[in-house]
Design a protein around this motif. Structure first.
Motif, short mmCIF file in Angstrom:
data_model
loop_
_atom_site.label_atom_id
_atom_site.label_comp_id
_atom_site.label_asym_id
_atom_site.label_seq_id
_atom_site.Cartn_x
_atom_site.Cartn_y
_atom_site.Cartn_z
N VAL A 1 19.81 19.09 3.82
CA VAL A 1 18.86 18.10 4.32
C VAL A 1 17.54 18.20 3.55
CG1 VAL A 1 17.50 17.37 6.30
CG2 VAL A 1 19.90 18.00 6.62
N LYS A 2 17.03 19.42 3.43
CA LYS A 2 15.76 19.62 2.72
C LYS A 2 15.86 19.18 1.27
CE LYS A 2 12.49 21.79 3.89
NZ LYS A 2 11.16 21.44 4.44
N LEU A 3 16.98 19.51 0.62
CA LEU A 3 17.15 19.16 -0.78
C LEU A 3 17.30 17.65 -0.97
CD1 LEU A 3 17.34 20.31 -3.60
CD2 LEU A 3 19.77 20.72 -3.23
N SER A 4 17.99 16.99 -0.06
CA SER A 4 18.13 15.54 -0.12
C SER A 4 16.77 14.86 -0.07
CB SER A 4 19.01 15.03 1.03
OG SER A 4 20.31 15.57 0.98
N LEU A 5 15.94 15.33 0.83
CA LEU A 5 14.61 14.76 0.97
C LEU A 5 13.73 15.08 -0.23
CD1 LEU A 5 14.25 15.70 4.71
CD2 LEU A 5 14.41 13.37 3.83
N ALA A 6 13.87 16.27 -0.77
CA ALA A 6 13.09 16.64 -1.95
C ALA A 6 13.45 15.76 -3.14
CB ALA A 6 13.32 18.12 -2.29
N LEU A 7 14.73 15.49 -3.33
CA LEU A 7 15.15 14.64 -4.45
C LEU A 7 14.62 13.23 -4.29
CD1 LEU A 7 18.80 15.93 -4.88
CD2 LEU A 7 16.97 16.09 -6.59
N ASP A 8 14.40 12.81 -3.05
CA ASP A 8 13.86 11.47 -2.80
C ASP A 8 12.41 11.32 -3.26
OD1 ASP A 8 16.14 10.38 -1.80
OD2 ASP A 8 15.64 10.69 0.31
N LEU A 9 11.73 12.44 -3.51
CA LEU A 9 10.36 12.37 -4.01
C LEU A 9 10.28 11.77 -5.41
CD1 LEU A 9 9.07 15.90 -2.90
CD2 LEU A 9 8.39 13.71 -1.91
N TRP A 10 11.37 11.86 -6.15
CA TRP A 10 11.38 11.40 -7.54
C TRP A 10 11.50 9.89 -7.60
CZ3 TRP A 10 11.45 14.51 -12.11
CH2 TRP A 10 11.32 15.87 -11.86
N ARG A 11 10.57 9.26 -8.32
CA ARG A 11 10.58 7.80 -8.49
C ARG A 11 10.96 7.38 -9.91
NH1 ARG A 11 5.64 6.51 -8.89
NH2 ARG A 11 4.94 8.65 -9.15
N GLY A 12 11.26 8.36 -10.75
CA GLY A 12 11.58 8.13 -12.16
C GLY A 12 11.33 9.41 -12.92
N PRO A 13 11.34 9.37 -14.27
CA PRO A 13 11.05 10.58 -15.04
C PRO A 13 9.65 11.11 -14.73
CG PRO A 13 11.98 8.86 -16.45
CD PRO A 13 11.68 8.21 -15.13
N ALA A 14 9.54 12.41 -14.59
CA ALA A 14 8.23 13.01 -14.29
C ALA A 14 7.23 12.66 -15.38
CB ALA A 14 8.37 14.53 -14.18
N LEU A 15 6.00 12.34 -14.97
CA LEU A 15 4.90 12.02 -15.88
C LEU A 15 5.27 10.88 -16.82
CD1 LEU A 15 4.05 15.74 -16.69
CD2 LEU A 15 2.83 14.26 -15.10
N ASP A 16 5.99 9.93 -16.28
CA ASP A 16 6.49 8.81 -17.08
C ASP A 16 5.34 8.07 -17.77
OD1 ASP A 16 8.20 7.01 -18.19
OD2 ASP A 16 8.69 5.97 -16.33
N GLY A 17 5.45 7.91 -19.08
CA GLY A 17 4.43 7.19 -19.84
C GLY A 17 3.39 8.07 -20.49
N LEU A 18 3.41 9.38 -20.18
CA LEU A 18 2.47 10.32 -20.81
C LEU A 18 3.21 11.12 -21.87
CD1 LEU A 18 0.58 11.68 -17.68
CD2 LEU A 18 -0.39 10.23 -19.46
#
Length: 448
Positions: free
Chosen positions: A140-157
């Motif tokens: 449950v905790k891991l499922s919710l943690a993965l939901d934090l991602w909206r795309g590649p980290a620091l996208d565009g930098l």
């Protein structure tokens, strides 16, 4: 993502008030759920660098490097001061948020205000739950943690320090995704788990590790033919996008699957002439690698590191090296032959011809110092006969007195879409002059 689970469980979330910072995707700052526009690329880079370090102090020189990449103007320090002053004016509560410290600046946030910190804390909590056997809570905790991602980290930098930070975060996410699959098989229908990995692949088609997860899921659940078909799909994607073949590890998986379903094993796809893939097994250290060197390499994670002999045969590597350079896996891996003859090296190494000239110069120097070494002469002969190295490159070999650490750019789309700047550090262990320990770090890092 997992509605049936998350609806009944306290969610991982950032506060719905005050400042919220999201870096797991396109960087975004929200106040009371409303985005705060950030005008100016330099201001954006300075702010994101400060946020990544929160609550640590970032020295002024690091901020200057982040903005100008080593080509700063004489007025760089003054411009940094103006940028920080601008951020303090534009961000609500900016004067309290950004503090001036001795030699630098600091942003102070509560842990729950920064999604990267929420993510990191959640992953640590998942590990603790798994250690105590609480697998459902961990899922449950891991499922919710993965939901934090909206795309590649620091996208565009791009550039430093963002590319290397993004790589480390992405590697952590892939590890978490593998753990999620293992846990999800006990919580969800197999079709739902496979569907999630397929969605991940559709978003990141060059990620070999995702394809590997999918193949193992299919094979382990009675669908080896589907797993073989996915390998074929992956091979086409890699060939069309990068001009490379799958890593030796996945080629071996494919051959084992073919044997399992009753077919003849497929031969590995050669990428260099046979004579150029021969390995000189002349090093006495292959099976006697000192334990402290292995520990040193493990300690460099998530940075890649490896040990080679005097013929550039790779004798030992850490896990990050396998992930970053899957083409250099296996007992036949030779860094010199890969860099000079493999098509994948031309895709990975920025300014490949410059790299090739340096590598040939390294061989020439070794031959000058050891003219009677049969292994070096054989290596040089096989490489100089390789049609994949243009004559112009062979003629432009760099005359180098020693192999020194140097900075260069890598393109690893299976790790991150942005180019990565690294510095290679070459160490010679005391008492083992024929061994080379090579460690890759970002330009700002020191060797652990």
């Amino acid at each position: 993502m997992i509605e049936s689970v998350t609806e009944k469980t306290a969610s991982i979330s950032l506060p719905s008030h005050d400042v919220q910072v999201k870096l797991l995707g396109v960087p975004e700052i929200l106040v009371n759920d409303q985005p705060v526009p950030l005008r100016g690329e330099t201001a954006r880079r300075v702010l994101c660098h400060l946020l990544l370090a929160s609550p640590r102090v970032i020295p002024n020189q690091r901020l200057i490097e982040s903005v100008w990449g080593g080509e700063e103007p004489d007025s760089a320090m003054e411009q940094i001061r103006k940028i920080v002053s601008k951020l303090r004016r534009e961000l609500p509560g900016g004067r309290e948020l950004i503090s001036t410290e001795l030699g630098g600046y600091r942003i102070t946030l509560e842990p729950e205000q920064l999604d990267v910190t929420v993510w990191t804390n959640a992953i640590q909590n998942v590990r603790q739950l798994l250690d105590t056997g609480e697998n459902h809570a961990a899922f449950v905790k891991l499922s919710l943690a993965l939901d934090l991602w909206r795309g590649p980290a620091l996208d565009g930098l791009d550039g430093q320090p963002f590319a290397n930070e993004a790589v480390a975060l992405h590697e952590e996410r892939l590890n978490a995704l593998e753990t999620w699959c293992r846990l999800a098989l006990k919580e969800l229908p197999i079709s739902a788990v496979i569907a999630k990995i397929r969605r991940e692949i559709s978003q990141h088609p060059l990620q070999e590790r995702l394809w590997d997860i999918l193949m193992r899921l299919l094979a382990d659940n009675g669908r080896p033919l589907d797993a073989l078909n996915e390998y074929s799909n992956m091979r086409k994607v890699l060939a069309q996008s990068l001009g490379v073949t799958p890593s030796p590890r996945l080629q071996d998986t494919y051959r084992k699957l073919e044997i399992a379903v009753g077919g003849a094993p497929a031969p590995p796809a050669p990428t260099v002439p046979r004579q150029a893939t021969h390995r000189m097994n002349t090093s006495p250290h292959t099976s006697k690698m000192p334990a402290w060197i292995k520990q040193l390499l493990r300690g460099q994670e998530p940075n890649p590191a490896y040990v080679s002999d005097q013929y550039w045969n790779i004798l030992h590597r850490n896990q990050a090296m396998d992930r970053w350079f899957p083409w250099l896996e296996g007992p036949q891996a030779n860094i010199m032959k890969w860099a000079l003859t493999e098509p994948s090296a031309r895709s990975v190494l920025g300014d490949w011809e410059d790299h090739a000239a340096v590598h040939i110069g390294m061989i020439n120097r070794a031959l000058k110092e050891n003219p009677g070494d049969a292994g070096l002469r054989s290596l040089n002969a096989s490489l100089m006969q390789a049609d994949s190295i243009p004559s112009a490159v062979k003629d432009q070999a760099v005359d180098i007195a020693t192999r020194k650490g140097r900075s260069y750019t890598l393109r690893l789309p299976h790790i991150t879409p942005e180019p990565i700047t690294v510095v290679s550090h070459v160490l010679t262990p005391h008492g083992s002059s024929d061994l080379r320990v090579v460690i890759f770090t970002s330009p700002q890092e020191a060797i652990a």
